[in-house]
Design a protein around this motif. Structure first.
Motif, PDB file in Angstrom:
ATOM      1  N   GLU A  37      37.745  46.838 -55.027  1.00 31.97           N
ATOM      2  CA  GLU A  37      37.562  45.836 -54.045  1.00 31.97           C
ATOM      3  C   GLU A  37      35.987  46.152 -53.150  1.00 31.97           C
ATOM      4  N   GLY A  38      36.275  46.846 -52.412  1.00 32.01           N
ATOM      5  CA  GLY A  38      35.266  47.223 -51.363  1.00 32.01           C
ATOM      6  C   GLY A  38      33.703  47.089 -52.395  1.00 32.01           C
ATOM      7  N   ILE A  39      34.028  48.302 -52.779  1.00 32.80           N
ATOM      8  CA  ILE A  39      32.096  48.413 -53.714  1.00 32.80           C
ATOM      9  C   ILE A  39      31.813  47.101 -54.310  1.00 32.80           C
ATOM     10  N   ARG A  40      32.566  46.174 -55.097  1.00 34.91           N
ATOM     11  CA  ARG A  40      32.853  45.581 -56.237  1.00 34.91           C
ATOM     12  C   ARG A  40      31.931  44.043 -55.833  1.00 34.91           C
ATOM     13  N   GLY A  41      32.371  44.128 -54.766  1.00 38.19           N
ATOM     14  CA  GLY A  41      31.687  42.785 -53.486  1.00 38.19           C
ATOM     15  C   GLY A  41      32.252  41.296 -53.719  1.00 38.19           C
ATOM     16  N   LEU A  42      33.587  41.319 -54.901  1.00 36.79           N
ATOM     17  CA  LEU A  42      33.557  39.527 -55.265  1.00 36.79           C
ATOM     18  C   LEU A  42      34.880  38.926 -54.585  1.00 36.79           C
ATOM     19  N   LYS A  43      34.492  38.179 -54.046  1.00 37.34           N
ATOM     20  CA  LYS A  43      35.400  37.681 -53.382  1.00 37.34           C
ATOM     21  C   LYS A  43      36.924  37.070 -54.031  1.00 37.34           C
ATOM     22  N   SER A  44      37.460  38.171 -54.370  1.00 39.69           N
ATOM     23  CA  SER A  44      38.214  37.560 -55.546  1.00 39.69           C
ATOM     24  C   SER A  44      39.729  37.084 -54.107  1.00 39.69           C
ATOM     25  N   GLY A  45      39.950  37.392 -52.896  1.00 38.99           N
ATOM     26  CA  GLY A  45      41.187  37.155 -52.187  1.00 38.99           C
ATOM     27  C   GLY A  45      41.581  35.877 -51.876  1.00 38.99           C
ATOM     28  N   ARG A  46      42.709  35.375 -51.999  1.00 39.85           N
ATOM     29  CA  ARG A  46      43.383  34.378 -51.362  1.00 39.85           C
ATOM     30  C   ARG A  46      44.290  33.860 -50.969  1.00 39.85           C
ATOM     31  N   LEU A  47      44.555  32.671 -50.282  1.00 41.95           N
ATOM     32  CA  LEU A  47      45.771  32.597 -49.391  1.00 41.95           C
ATOM     33  C   LEU A  47      46.508  31.541 -50.036  1.00 41.95           C
ATOM     34  N   LEU A  48      47.822  31.577 -50.200  1.00 40.70           N
ATOM     35  CA  LEU A  48      48.669  30.508 -51.021  1.00 40.70           C
ATOM     36  C   LEU A  48      49.595  30.573 -50.204  1.00 40.70           C
ATOM     37  N   ARG A  49      49.890  29.240 -50.892  1.00 41.53           N
ATOM     38  CA  ARG A  49      51.509  29.281 -49.969  1.00 41.53           C
ATOM     39  C   ARG A  49      52.735  28.446 -50.794  1.00 41.53           C
ATOM     40  N   TYR A  50      54.128  28.588 -50.257  1.00 44.95           N
ATOM     41  CA  TYR A  50      55.089  28.906 -51.834  1.00 44.95           C
ATOM     42  C   TYR A  50      56.409  27.903 -50.857  1.00 44.95           C
ATOM     43  N   LYS A  51      56.155  26.861 -51.770  1.00 47.36           N
ATOM     44  CA  LYS A  51      57.704  25.632 -51.328  1.00 47.36           C
ATOM     45  C   LYS A  51      58.721  26.381 -51.401  1.00 47.36           C
ATOM     46  N   PRO A  52      59.807  26.758 -50.888  1.00 49.99           N
ATOM     47  CA  PRO A  52      60.965  27.134 -51.484  1.00 49.99           C
ATOM     48  C   PRO A  52      62.045  26.375 -52.123  1.00 49.99           C
ATOM     49  N   GLU A  53      61.773  24.505 -51.390  1.00 46.23           N
ATOM     50  CA  GLU A  53      62.161  23.583 -51.924  1.00 46.23           C
ATOM     51  C   GLU A  53      62.001  22.763 -53.257  1.00 46.23           C
ATOM     52  N   THR A  54      61.129  23.087 -53.588  1.00 48.82           N
ATOM     53  CA  THR A  54      60.218  22.737 -54.994  1.00 48.82           C
ATOM     54  C   THR A  54      60.172  24.028 -55.778  1.00 48.82           C
ATOM     55  N   GLY A  55      60.321  25.102 -55.265  1.00 48.40           N
ATOM     56  CA  GLY A  55      59.726  26.183 -56.070  1.00 48.40           C
ATOM     57  C   GLY A  55      57.826  26.424 -56.418  1.00 48.40           C
ATOM     58  N   GLU A  56      57.473  25.764 -55.976  1.00 47.15           N
ATOM     59  CA  GLU A  56      55.907  25.650 -56.327  1.00 47.15           C
ATOM     60  C   GLU A  56      55.186  26.238 -55.759  1.00 47.15           C
ATOM     61  N   VAL A  57      54.073  27.009 -55.989  1.00 46.64           N
ATOM     62  CA  VAL A  57      52.835  27.842 -55.326  1.00 46.64           C
ATOM     63  C   VAL A  57      51.441  27.394 -56.130  1.00 46.64           C
ATOM     64  N   ASP A  58      50.888  26.613 -54.196  1.00 47.67           N
ATOM     65  CA  ASP A  58      49.312  26.046 -54.173  1.00 47.67           C
ATOM     66  C   ASP A  58      49.236  27.192 -53.542  1.00 47.67           C
ATOM     67  N   LEU A  59      47.639  27.246 -53.913  1.00 46.36           N
ATOM     68  CA  LEU A  59      46.414  27.857 -53.365  1.00 46.36           C
ATOM     69  C   LEU A  59      45.491  26.587 -52.314  1.00 46.36           C
ATOM     70  N   ILE A  60      45.721  27.496 -50.795  1.00 46.36           N
ATOM     71  CA  ILE A  60      44.963  26.926 -50.001  1.00 46.36           C
ATOM     72  C   ILE A  60      43.910  27.209 -49.467  1.00 46.36           C
ATOM     73  N   ALA A  61      43.223  27.947 -49.979  1.00 46.44           N
ATOM     74  CA  ALA A  61      41.630  29.222 -49.647  1.00 46.44           C
ATOM     75  C   ALA A  61      41.666  30.371 -50.596  1.00 46.44           C
ATOM     76  N   SER A  62      40.254  30.230 -50.883  1.00 46.35           N
ATOM     77  CA  SER A  62      39.369  31.364 -51.404  1.00 46.35           C
ATOM     78  C   SER A  62      39.016  32.473 -51.339  1.00 46.35           C
ATOM     79  N   GLY A  63      37.702  32.686 -51.574  1.00 47.11           N
ATOM     80  CA  GLY A  63      36.580  32.963 -51.696  1.00 47.11           C
ATOM     81  C   GLY A  63      36.911  34.558 -50.081  1.00 47.11           C
ATOM     82  N   ALA A  64      37.861  35.106 -50.048  1.00 48.75           N
ATOM     83  CA  ALA A  64      37.638  35.955 -48.634  1.00 48.75           C
ATOM     84  C   ALA A  64      37.721  37.089 -49.548  1.00 48.75           C
ATOM     85  N   HIS A  65      36.844  38.700 -49.742  1.00 48.82           N
ATOM     86  CA  HIS A  65      36.462  39.847 -49.243  1.00 48.82           C
ATOM     87  C   HIS A  65      37.669  40.186 -49.279  1.00 48.82           C
ATOM     88  N   PHE A  66      39.113  40.862 -50.079  1.00 52.01           N
ATOM     89  CA  PHE A  66      40.099  41.057 -49.669  1.00 52.01           C
ATOM     90  C   PHE A  66      41.440  40.262 -48.388  1.00 52.01           C
TER      91      PHE A  66
END
Length: 229
Positions: A37-66
């Motif tokens: 990942e460090g060598i490739r340089g594509l920023k595929s890292g993501r920040l996500l949130r899991y909501k136990p009350e619904t069982g849903e996972v949503d994407l908060i942010a993307s574009g991080a380099h690992f």
């Protein structure tokens, strides 16, 4: 990290490169995908949130380099996370005037970044640095024309696992002020073990109830303790 108000679980997805087993040891190899990942340089890292009350996972942010360590503040008004190979601390606002906004609050650390923890009693956060930030990676992406940089990186990614570069023995922790209405984010203190003699490859840092920092390492078989106050 777990939000103290909602119970939501905030977590990172470092890369879209899949883990595999080391054929020699039979263990899952977490180092090799991070190197790719460090060598490739594509920023595929993501920040996500899991909501136990619904069982849903949503994407908060993307574009991080690992994308790596994640921490929520006491009011759950924001979540901070690290972008390892960019050497950045990112901040996503969960509420307030900047709700929904993502910003970079700190850069220019002497090491690559991993785990992060934020104090509930102050405006300080603590960042683990498992390896020194060498100029090699920055130089690799600075090569012009860009197509030449991509060609060199492709060749490096094709190297056998055993020939990929290893991280130098090193351990580091940064104590940072995450910023508030009175002051801007800033690096307060840096603690380093430049040769990794006492502790190295620090990937986790947690503030204990005694105010000391407890350090987790991928290399050492003990928990380090840092009394920084």
């Amino acid at each position: 990290d777990i939000g103290p108000r909602t119970g939501h679980v905030y977590f990172s997805d470092a890369t879209d490169i899949k883990l595999d087993r080391d054929l020699k040891t039979g263990k899952w190899d977490i180092w090799y995908p991070s190197k790719l990942e460090g060598i490739r340089g594509l920023k595929s890292g993501r920040l996500l949130r899991y909501k136990p009350e619904t069982g849903e996972v949503d994407l908060i942010a993307s574009g991080a380099h690992f994308a790596n360590g994640v921490a929520v503040d006491a009011q759950e008004s924001f979540v901070v996370f690290t972008s390892t190979f960019e050497g950045k601390v990112m901040k996503y606002h969960l509420s307030g005037e900047k709700e929904g906004q993502l910003e970079t609050i700190l850069t220019d650390f002497p090491g690559f970044l991993d785990g992060i923890d934020c104090s509930f009693d102050s405006s300080l956060c603590f960042v683990a640095m498992p390896a020194p930030a060498t100029p090699d990676l920055k130089a690799l992406f600075a090569i012009r024309p860009a197509i030449l940089s991509r060609l060199i990186r492709t060749i490096l990614m094709l190297l056998p696992r055993g020939l990929t570069p290893d991280a130098k023995p090193y351990g580091g922790v940064a104590i940072v002020h995450r910023g508030d209405e009175f002051s801007k984010p800033s690096v307060q203190q840096i603690y380093q073990d430049p040769t990794g003699e006492d502790i190295s490859v620090i990937t986790g840092v947690t503030e204990g109830p005694d105010g000391k920092l407890y350090l987790g390492s991928l290399h050492n078989d003990f928990i380090g303790v840092l009394d920084y106050q």
